[in-house]
Design a protein around this motif. Structure first.
Motif, short mmCIF file in Angstrom:
data_model
loop_
_atom_site.label_atom_id
_atom_site.label_comp_id
_atom_site.label_asym_id
_atom_site.label_seq_id
_atom_site.Cartn_x
_atom_site.Cartn_y
_atom_site.Cartn_z
N HIS A 133 0.83 -1.20 0.00
CA HIS A 133 0.00 0.00 0.00
C HIS A 133 0.86 1.25 0.00
N ALA A 134 1.91 1.23 0.84
CA ALA A 134 2.78 2.41 0.91
C ALA A 134 3.48 2.65 -0.44
N ALA A 135 3.93 1.54 -1.06
CA ALA A 135 4.59 1.70 -2.35
C ALA A 135 3.62 2.24 -3.41
N GLU A 136 2.38 1.70 -3.42
CA GLU A 136 1.40 2.19 -4.38
C GLU A 136 1.07 3.67 -4.14
N GLU A 137 0.96 4.05 -2.87
CA GLU A 137 0.65 5.43 -2.56
C GLU A 137 1.79 6.36 -2.99
N GLY A 138 3.04 5.91 -2.77
CA GLY A 138 4.17 6.72 -3.23
C GLY A 138 4.18 6.86 -4.74
N ARG A 139 3.89 5.77 -5.44
CA ARG A 139 3.85 5.85 -6.90
C ARG A 139 2.74 6.77 -7.38
N LEU A 140 1.59 6.73 -6.69
CA LEU A 140 0.50 7.62 -7.05
C LEU A 140 0.86 9.09 -6.83
N ARG A 141 1.59 9.36 -5.75
CA ARG A 141 2.01 10.73 -5.51
C ARG A 141 2.96 11.21 -6.62
N ASP A 142 3.86 10.31 -7.04
CA ASP A 142 4.77 10.68 -8.13
C ASP A 142 3.99 10.97 -9.41
N VAL A 143 3.01 10.10 -9.70
CA VAL A 143 2.20 10.32 -10.91
C VAL A 143 1.46 11.64 -10.81
N GLU A 144 0.93 11.94 -9.65
CA GLU A 144 0.19 13.18 -9.46
C GLU A 144 1.09 14.40 -9.67
N GLU A 145 2.30 14.32 -9.15
CA GLU A 145 3.23 15.44 -9.34
C GLU A 145 3.60 15.62 -10.81
N ARG A 146 3.84 14.51 -11.50
CA ARG A 146 4.18 14.62 -12.93
C ARG A 146 3.02 15.19 -13.73
N VAL A 147 1.80 14.74 -13.40
CA VAL A 147 0.63 15.25 -14.12
C VAL A 147 0.46 16.74 -13.89
N ARG A 148 0.65 17.15 -12.62
CA ARG A 148 0.54 18.57 -12.32
C ARG A 148 1.57 19.40 -13.09
N GLY A 149 2.80 18.88 -13.14
CA GLY A 149 3.84 19.60 -13.88
C GLY A 149 3.50 19.71 -15.36
N ARG A 150 3.00 18.64 -15.93
CA ARG A 150 2.66 18.68 -17.34
C ARG A 150 1.44 19.56 -17.60
N MET A 151 0.51 19.57 -16.62
CA MET A 151 -0.62 20.48 -16.75
C MET A 151 -0.17 21.94 -16.76
N ARG A 152 0.76 22.25 -15.86
CA ARG A 152 1.27 23.62 -15.83
C ARG A 152 1.98 23.97 -17.14
N ASP A 153 2.78 23.02 -17.66
CA ASP A 153 3.48 23.26 -18.92
C ASP A 153 2.49 23.44 -20.07
N LEU A 154 1.43 22.59 -20.06
CA LEU A 154 0.43 22.69 -21.11
C LEU A 154 -0.33 24.03 -21.02
N SER A 155 -0.62 24.46 -19.83
CA SER A 155 -1.33 25.73 -19.67
C SER A 155 -0.47 26.90 -20.15
N SER A 156 0.82 26.84 -19.82
CA SER A 156 1.71 27.92 -20.28
C SER A 156 1.81 27.93 -21.80
N ARG A 157 1.84 26.76 -22.41
CA ARG A 157 1.91 26.69 -23.87
C ARG A 157 0.63 27.22 -24.51
N ILE A 158 -0.53 26.86 -23.89
CA ILE A 158 -1.80 27.36 -24.43
C ILE A 158 -1.85 28.87 -24.32
N ASP A 159 -1.38 29.41 -23.17
CA ASP A 159 -1.37 30.86 -23.02
C ASP A 159 -0.46 31.52 -24.06
N ALA A 160 0.70 30.89 -24.28
CA ALA A 160 1.61 31.45 -25.27
C ALA A 160 1.00 31.38 -26.68
N LEU A 161 0.31 30.26 -26.97
CA LEU A 161 -0.34 30.12 -28.26
C LEU A 161 -1.45 31.15 -28.43
N GLY A 162 -2.20 31.41 -27.35
CA GLY A 162 -3.25 32.43 -27.42
C GLY A 162 -2.68 33.80 -27.68
#
Length: 323
Positions: free
Chosen positions: A193-222
């Motif tokens: 459970h602890a390992a799965e939770e750690g992996r989920l946290r890593d996935v969540e952080e990566r998704v958040r980073g990519r969301m921020r990058d995608l938002s910045s790109r959309i803003d730049a494109l706009g």
């Protein structure tokens, strides 16, 4: 001075009734009442009561053996004068050995009265110190026997307690042996459970980073699209057709990107909900006290697989968006 039923029974030589009365609390209290200076013990010795009645009177009131009666005679003087049976003489001597050295109202000792029985004569001629020693020895042996009986009872109780303790220890050992595999499985389950939770946290952080990058790109494109539209409005009619086509292409691309972003945001919200549910399940599992029930339950496994799947889908969607 009181004249009660016990005195009446003794006067009328009703020894069975007297002994029955002495078996009760009221009869024992009557044995302490004197009638004309004589206790019931003095009266019984004067009437040659049987040994059982003398013993019952002494048990009810032992102090009467040391109290002189109306003629200043102790019960032993009266019994010796009346030639009572040897058992009565010995019982009276044992109850109060000092009576052998005391004189009655006429100045006579108990041994001064002639005896027809050799045992009585020998008992009265024996020194009081010897009787005192025998009585003390008998009392000591009686106390030792009583203590020995108590010790035996305590030993039996201790043996029972030791047997019960050994049985409880065996039950506890068996319970521990049965729980050890379940505890080990629970610990392994917790580590997974602890390992799965750690992996989920890593996935969540990566998704958040990519969301921020995608938002910045959309803003730049706009911003770039706005500039292109402004330039297209300011330019001539010759270049307006090409620029308009380019702006339309970028606008449609941005629209698709925004749709993908919205989908990704929805999946991200679902991932967050699953993560919160997983944390609630883990916290509830920690509060369960029974190890076998923890190991046997399947709660929490399905959310892990769902979240992992959604996380991988989110990653696939993120990588598919190429701006």
């Amino acid at each position: 001075m009181m004249y009660d039923a016990l005195h009446k029974n003794i006067i009328h030589l009703e020894w069975d009734l007297a002994e029955s009365a002495l078996a009760t609390d009221a009869g024992r209290e009557m044995a302490k009442d004197a009638l004309k200076g004589d206790y019931p013990l003095h009266m019984a010795c004067e009437r040659r009561a049987p040994p059982s009645s003398i013993t019952a009177l002494l048990d009810a009131h032992p102090g009467a053996a040391a109290v002189p009666g109306r003629t200043a005679s102790l019960p032993l003087h009266i019994a010796a004068e009346r030639n009572c049976p040897p058992s009565v003489i010995v019982t009276l001597v044992r109850s109060y050995p000092e009576a052998l050295d005391r004189e009655d109202g006429s100045g006579r000792l108990p041994l001064d009265f002639p005896q027809r029985n050799d045992i009585c004569r020998e008992a009265l001629n024996r020194p009081s110190a010897c009787w005192i020693e025998d009585v003390e020895k008998e009392d000591y042996l009686r106390r030792v026997a009583r203590k020995r009986t108590l010790l035996r009872q305590k030993m039996v109780q201790l043996r029972c307690a030791v047997a019960i303790s050994a049985e409880r220890r065996d039950r506890t050992r068996r319970a521990i042996e049965e729980l050890e595999p379940a505890l080990e499985a629970h610990e392994a389950y917790g580590r997974r459970h602890a390992a799965e939770e750690g992996r989920l946290r890593d996935v969540e952080e990566r998704v958040r980073g990519r969301m921020r990058d995608l938002s910045s790109r959309i803003d730049a494109l706009g911003s770039a699209l706005g500039k292109s539209s402004a330039e297209a409005d300011d330019g001539g009619s010759g270049g307006r057709g090409g620029r308009s086509a380019s702006a339309a292409t970028k606008c449609s691309y941005m629209t698709e990107s925004q749709m993908e972003c919205e989908k990704l945001v929805g999946k991200m919200a679902k991932i967050k909900g699953d993560v919160r549910g997983l944390r609630d399940v883990v916290s509830s599992l920690d509060q369960i006290n029974s190890a076998p029930s923890i190991v046997g339950t399947k709660v929490g496994k399905a959310p892990i697989s769902v979240v992992t799947k959604e996380s991988s889908l989110a990653e696939d969607h993120i990588w598919k968006i190429d701006i």
